[in-house]
Design a protein around this motif. Structure first.
Motif: not given
Length: 156
Positions: A17-40
């Motif tokens: 989130l600290a390196t996310q492009t300004k003014d564009i929220p990071a989706s939970s999907r992008a986060i869980y896919e990058k971390l390779t952990v379950s969405p829940s």
């Protein structure tokens, strides 16, 4: 106390989130896919960070998560406690009092002395983590960069 994997994952989320492009929220999907952990599981971590007012979220088709506060204001302690709760290293379950029940006053006194030493150590831990901010970490990580790099984590 041993920190759980959840703390490392929350720190990874904060880095994203600290390196996310300004003014564009990071989706939970992008986060869980990058971390390779379950969405829940990621949603549970995100919720803890939101409830602690470390991050904010936007709902909707282009929704996601972002850091609203200045990175200098977010301490490592705040992140750890949002995930793990307050750190207390001494469990104080009464084992000394039970083992030395014939010496009730001494057992209670020794338990209080031991607990005070652990309490001092806990306060030192808290103070050390309170003094480290997200900005401090990013400055050290990106020490060789003129400016902190950013990217849109939503794009594969």
């Amino acid at each position: 106390m041993k920190l759980t994997n959840a703390t490392e994952q929350a720190l990874a989320i904060m880095a994203m989130l600290a390196t996310q492009t300004k003014d564009i929220p990071a989706s939970s999907r992008a986060i869980y896919e990058k971390l390779t952990v379950s969405p829940s599981y990621v949603k549970k971590l995100l919720r803890k960070l939101v409830v602690s007012k470390i991050i904010s979220g936007v709902s909707g088709a282009n929704g996601g998560f972002y850091i609203e506060r200045n990175l200098e204001e977010i301490s490592l302690l705040e992140i750890v406690e949002s995930i793990e709760g307050p750190f207390r290293s001494f469990p104080h379950v009464g084992v000394l009092e039970q083992a030395f029940s014939d010496f009730t006053d001494i057992a209670e006194s020794s338990e209080n002395v031991i607990e005070s030493f652990f309490s001092q150590a806990d306060k030192a831990w808290d103070a050390a983590l309170q003094d480290i901010t997200v900005k401090d970490i990013l400055d050290r990580v990106f020490i060789d960069y003129q400016t902190q790099p950013t990217r849109d984590w939503n794009i594969e």
